[in-house]
Write a protein that holds these residues in place. Structure first.
Motif, PDB file in Angstrom:
ATOM      1  N   PRO A  26       0.819  -1.196   0.000  1.00 15.65           N
ATOM      2  CA  PRO A  26       0.000   0.000   0.000  1.00 15.65           C
ATOM      3  C   PRO A  26       0.860   1.255   0.000  1.00 15.65           C
ATOM      4  CG  PRO A  26       0.030  -1.016   2.171  1.00 15.65           C
ATOM      5  CD  PRO A  26       0.717  -1.954   1.242  1.00 15.65           C
ATOM      6  N   ALA A  27       0.306   2.323  -0.520  1.00 17.67           N
ATOM      7  CA  ALA A  27       1.024   3.596  -0.503  1.00 17.67           C
ATOM      8  C   ALA A  27       1.137   4.096   0.911  1.00 17.67           C
ATOM      9  CB  ALA A  27       0.268   4.613  -1.354  1.00 17.67           C
ATOM     10  N   PRO A  28       2.198   4.826   1.241  1.00 13.85           N
ATOM     11  CA  PRO A  28       2.375   5.317   2.596  1.00 13.85           C
ATOM     12  C   PRO A  28       1.263   6.273   2.984  1.00 13.85           C
ATOM     13  CG  PRO A  28       4.377   5.576   1.288  1.00 13.85           C
ATOM     14  CD  PRO A  28       3.285   5.207   0.355  1.00 13.85           C
ATOM     15  N   PRO A  29       0.675   6.106   4.211  1.00 12.09           N
ATOM     16  CA  PRO A  29      -0.298   7.069   4.676  1.00 12.09           C
ATOM     17  C   PRO A  29       0.327   8.459   4.757  1.00 12.09           C
ATOM     18  CG  PRO A  29      -0.270   5.117   6.073  1.00 12.09           C
ATOM     19  CD  PRO A  29       0.890   5.008   5.139  1.00 12.09           C
ATOM     20  N   ALA A  30      -0.474   9.467   4.500  1.00 14.63           N
ATOM     21  CA  ALA A  30       0.055  10.831   4.507  1.00 14.63           C
ATOM     22  C   ALA A  30       0.658  11.202   5.837  1.00 14.63           C
ATOM     23  CB  ALA A  30      -1.059  11.810   4.137  1.00 14.63           C
ATOM     24  N   ALA A  31       0.108  10.623   6.939  1.00  8.38           N
ATOM     25  CA  ALA A  31       0.580  11.009   8.265  1.00  8.38           C
ATOM     26  C   ALA A  31       1.994  10.547   8.535  1.00  8.38           C
ATOM     27  CB  ALA A  31      -0.343  10.430   9.331  1.00  8.38           C
ATOM     28  N   THR A  32       2.508   9.594   7.737  1.00  9.54           N
ATOM     29  CA  THR A  32       3.826   9.058   8.047  1.00  9.54           C
ATOM     30  C   THR A  32       4.955   9.840   7.394  1.00  9.54           C
ATOM     31  OG1 THR A  32       3.921   7.539   6.187  1.00  9.54           O
ATOM     32  CG2 THR A  32       2.823   6.761   8.179  1.00  9.54           C
ATOM     33  N   SER A  33       4.633  10.798   6.587  1.00 11.31           N
ATOM     34  CA  SER A  33       5.699  11.478   5.843  1.00 11.31           C
ATOM     35  C   SER A  33       5.538  12.984   5.922  1.00 11.31           C
ATOM     36  CB  SER A  33       5.660  11.026   4.380  1.00 11.31           C
ATOM     37  OG  SER A  33       6.573  11.765   3.615  1.00 11.31           O
ATOM     38  N   ALA A  34       6.625  13.648   6.244  1.00 12.20           N
ATOM     39  CA  ALA A  34       6.622  15.107   6.203  1.00 12.20           C
ATOM     40  C   ALA A  34       7.809  15.523   5.366  1.00 12.20           C
ATOM     41  CB  ALA A  34       6.715  15.677   7.604  1.00 12.20           C
ATOM     42  N   ASP A 494      17.111  -1.919   0.322  1.00 10.47           N
ATOM     43  CA  ASP A 494      18.178  -1.872  -0.678  1.00 10.47           C
ATOM     44  C   ASP A 494      17.623  -1.699  -2.091  1.00 10.47           C
ATOM     45  OD1 ASP A 494      21.063  -2.143  -1.270  1.00 10.47           O
ATOM     46  OD2 ASP A 494      20.417  -3.951  -2.332  1.00 10.47           O
ATOM     47  N   THR A 495      16.370  -2.128  -2.315  1.00  9.96           N
ATOM     48  CA  THR A 495      15.761  -1.946  -3.633  1.00  9.96           C
ATOM     49  C   THR A 495      15.204  -0.553  -3.823  1.00  9.96           C
ATOM     50  OG1 THR A 495      13.535  -2.625  -2.969  1.00  9.96           O
ATOM     51  CG2 THR A 495      15.059  -4.369  -3.650  1.00  9.96           C
ATOM     52  N   GLY A 496      15.088   0.230  -2.760  1.00 14.12           N
ATOM     53  CA  GLY A 496      14.562   1.581  -2.878  1.00 14.12           C
ATOM     54  C   GLY A 496      13.148   1.762  -2.379  1.00 14.12           C
ATOM     55  N   LEU A 497      12.588   0.756  -1.714  1.00 14.36           N
ATOM     56  CA  LEU A 497      11.225   0.894  -1.204  1.00 14.36           C
ATOM     57  C   LEU A 497      11.161   1.932  -0.089  1.00 14.36           C
ATOM     58  CD1 LEU A 497       9.945  -2.782  -1.057  1.00 14.36           C
ATOM     59  CD2 LEU A 497       9.403  -1.047  -2.750  1.00 14.36           C
ATOM     60  N   THR A 498       9.967   2.512   0.097  1.00 25.09           N
ATOM     61  CA  THR A 498       9.746   3.465   1.175  1.00 25.09           C
ATOM     62  C   THR A 498       9.590   2.742   2.500  1.00 25.09           C
ATOM     63  OG1 THR A 498       7.324   3.407   1.030  1.00 25.09           O
ATOM     64  CG2 THR A 498       8.498   4.948  -0.442  1.00 25.09           C
ATOM     65  N   ALA A 499       9.636   3.506   3.596  1.00 22.03           N
ATOM     66  CA  ALA A 499       9.476   2.915   4.925  1.00 22.03           C
ATOM     67  C   ALA A 499       8.145   2.189   5.054  1.00 22.03           C
ATOM     68  CB  ALA A 499       9.598   4.009   5.997  1.00 22.03           C
ATOM     69  N   GLN A 500       7.063   2.788   4.558  1.00 21.38           N
ATOM     70  CA  GLN A 500       5.758   2.148   4.675  1.00 21.38           C
ATOM     71  C   GLN A 500       5.662   0.898   3.810  1.00 21.38           C
ATOM     72  OE1 GLN A 500       3.416   2.835   6.916  1.00 21.38           O
ATOM     73  NE2 GLN A 500       2.332   1.017   6.158  1.00 21.38           N
ATOM     74  N   GLN A 501       6.243   0.917   2.636  1.00 20.01           N
ATOM     75  CA  GLN A 501       6.257  -0.277   1.783  1.00 20.01           C
ATOM     76  C   GLN A 501       7.060  -1.398   2.429  1.00 20.01           C
ATOM     77  OE1 GLN A 501       7.788   1.613  -1.723  1.00 20.01           O
ATOM     78  NE2 GLN A 501       5.771   1.854  -2.661  1.00 20.01           N
ATOM     79  N   VAL A 502       8.158  -1.049   3.060  1.00 19.80           N
ATOM     80  CA  VAL A 502       8.973  -2.050   3.755  1.00 19.80           C
ATOM     81  C   VAL A 502       8.169  -2.697   4.874  1.00 19.80           C
ATOM     82  CG1 VAL A 502      10.959  -2.340   5.283  1.00 19.80           C
ATOM     83  CG2 VAL A 502      11.207  -1.047   3.161  1.00 19.80           C
ATOM     84  N   ALA A 503       7.439  -1.888   5.653  1.00 18.67           N
ATOM     85  CA  ALA A 503       6.661  -2.427   6.767  1.00 18.67           C
ATOM     86  C   ALA A 503       5.538  -3.339   6.293  1.00 18.67           C
ATOM     87  CB  ALA A 503       6.091  -1.279   7.600  1.00 18.67           C
ATOM     88  N   ALA A 504       5.047  -3.107   5.086  1.00 17.70           N
ATOM     89  CA  ALA A 504       3.892  -3.857   4.582  1.00 17.70           C
ATOM     90  C   ALA A 504       4.258  -5.118   3.803  1.00 17.70           C
ATOM     91  CB  ALA A 504       3.053  -2.946   3.690  1.00 17.70           C
TER      92      ALA A 504
END
Length: 582
Positions: A26-34, A494-504
């Protein structure tokens, strides 16, 4: 040259991590990124980021940042709040590991707050009349509990690294313990699974059956005794838990239920500061947990084995096969070699060396599984619902990766009356009977046998990874599956995923014995499963989801600070607080 392209789509990124490309994170929730891309190579992060398994804990940590505290103050607040709102996973009756980076000194330190074995915990005490492991005694009630370490860790972090007094950092947890919090489905379900054990104990009934019925989703759970215990810890520090009134009640409770602790064992507990493990994987420097955690050693072995292949160029089944073979070998070494370094000589340098990994790599057939029975399990000469993790970065560059636990769901099931303290059942993490699997199906031998004052082996793997371009702090609960969750997360970063993508990300796991690949739904496609079986693997692709990974990341080039919280746990949260522009 990077081994993985940065510009490919998410599905390909997932495949490069060794997972099913049909799964879409899933795409990162807006609240997780500033965000605010801007200055290149900022000296420090542009703010603070916290990710934890409960939104009340994340908020408590961020409150400390707003009130002038640093990452270590926030860690005390987060840890204490999790001890209140996640009794299914952790608490001050348990222990944990805290991996710290002190930006002022540049020092990394591993704070070991693992529980220790009481003098009464001899191997013979856990055997039945037939000489078999007494599973009930190993996992339920006072005999299953080690001397808790988490309260000492909170005091240690506050006094040595924090800025704020315990009276402030523990205040949110004290308030929520007294006023209560809303029961969520995981607590209700977990209680149902452990109800028969928990209701054996008077103190547990006083907390969880206070209104005459078990916890139900949506109702309020109050823990006034735990609030008073936390107040004593805030006012008196170490002595507020390990000596005095709380200690007397803990000792009396253990004795009442047939166990044997001594006052000097409580008063003698000390955290240990240890040097973290560090190794390189491609462009990353990885800092992680040393023994008595098995996680860092296993990570070093697995990643250095896998570094011999360009994973991005391989088919998904081949990537998964190689990852599993690396897991199999690392978990074999975990079983045989690892234990408390204060009691046994652990060959860390040898196990984490590139040359050792190269030797294991040479034993991996690129097309065939090696049955685990062919990897000798004999001693050599030489924490899902359980456990919780949180990750923190602050605007000064301090960071905390912390994993804490009471072991199984609701620990021992026993609350000490008058304290609100739910005791751990970490004794099951020892090799109570050599060669006999524990509750997580992992075995151990003499290196992890119980002895008075010894710390049981753990899979908790608080870590961070850093390159010239990025820093990520991460960790997860999940018993023996913690290590493979962190492995897959590192490969995904290492592949470039975002923090939220990694968690999911979907997860796979292998731990040597039992000789089976465990996979979450959707982690492996049908054609991948068929190919793995043709190679000789046994695959269980129908397991329920597991883990609760929490991670924060800082992109040094863009200045972006993000958090990722595991969607498997709907009450977790990640928050970012940006530093005001000067």
């Amino acid at each position: 040259m990077r081994h993985f392209a940065r510009s490919i789509i998410t599905a390909t990124l997932l495949a490069a991590a060794g997972l099913n490309a049909s799964f879409a994170a899933p795409a990162p929730p807006a609240a997780t990124s500033a965000a605010a891309p801007g200055k290149m190579q900022a000296a420090t992060p542009p703010g603070a980021a916290i990710a934890s398994a409960h939104t009340l804990a994340t908020q408590a940590g961020m409150q400390m940042i707003r009130e002038g505290g640093n990452a270590f103050d926030a860690a005390v607040a987060v840890s204490a709040m999790l001890s209140v709102v996640e009794p299914i996973s952790s608490g001050i009756g348990g222990g944990g590991f805290f991996l710290l980076h002190d930006a002022k000194t540049g020092r990394d330190v591993f704070v070991d707050a693992r529980e220790i074995a009481p003098e009464s915990a001899t191997p013979e005490a856990y055997l039945d009349e037939k000489g078999e492991l007494n599973r009930d005694r190993a996992t339920n009630g006072p005999w299953s509990a080690g001397i808790p370490g988490l309260p000492a860790a909170l005091v240690h972090l506050s006094e040595k690294y924090g800025r704020l007094p315990l009276s402030k950092t523990l205040a949110p947890a004290i308030r929520v313990a007294r006023e209560g919090f809303e029961v969520y489905p995981r607590l209700e379900k977990g209680y149902g699974g452990r109800r028969a054990v928990m209701e054996r104990y008077r103190g547990t009934r006083e907390v969880f059956l206070a209104d005459g019925t078990p916890p139900v989703t949506g109702e309020t759970l109050r823990q006034p005794d735990l609030a008073r215990t936390l107040e004593r810890l805030a006012a008196q520090g170490f002595d507020g838990f390990y000596r005095g009134d709380v200690a007397r009640k803990l000792l009396a409770a253990v004795k009442e239920e047939g166990g044997r602790w001594k006052a000097e064992e409580l008063a003698g507990y000390r955290v240990r500061e240890r040097e973290p493990l560090r190794f390189e994987y491609r462009d990353w420097v990885i800092t992680t947990a040393p023994p008595p955690s098995s996680g860092g050693v296993a990570l070093a072995e697995m990643l250095q084995m896998l570094e011999g292949w360009d994973l991005a160029k391989l088919e998904p089944a081949k990537r998964t096969h190689l990852a599993v073979e690396a897991m199999r070998r690392a978990y074999r070494d975990r079983t045989i070699f690892l234990g408390d370094p204060d009691f046994v000589k652990v060959p860390v340098e040898r196990l984490t060396s590139p040359a050792y990994a190269a030797g294991w790599r040479a034993s991996i057939h690129p097309e065939k599984a090696l049955p685990s029975e062919l990897l000798s399990g004999q001693p050599a000469p030489l924490e899902d619902e359980e456990t919780t993790h949180f990750s923190i970065i602050d605007s000064e560059g301090n960071r905390v990766s912390a994993t804490q636990t009471i072991n199984l769901i609701y620990g021992s099931g026993m609350v000490a009356p008058g304290t609100g303290v739910l005791l751990n059942n970490e004794m099951d993490d020892f090799a109570l009977k050599p060669g006999t699997p524990n509750a997580f199906g992992v075995m151990g031998f003499e290196a992890n046998a119980p002895k008075p004052g010894k710390r049981m082996l753990s899979s908790m793997t608080p870590s961070w990874i850093e390159s010239d371009a990025k820093l990520a702090v991460l960790g997860a609960p999940g018993g023996s599956r913690i290590i493979t969750q962190v492995l897959l997360a590192i490969l995904a970063y290492d592949t470039g995923l975002t923090a939220q993508q990694v968690a999911a990300l979907p997860r796979i796991h292998h731990q040597w014995l039992p000789d089976v690949i465990s996979a979450e739904p959707g982690a492996l496609g049908p054609e991948v499963i068929a190919a793995l079986k043709a190679m000789g693997h046994t695959v269980n692709a129908g397991e329920s989801t597991w883990g609760n990974l929490q991670t924060v990341a800082w992109d040094k080039a863009s200045g972006e600070l993000t958090g990722g919280t595991d969607p498997r746990n709907p009450v977790g949260s990640a928050l970012v607080l940006m530093r005001p522009e000067r």
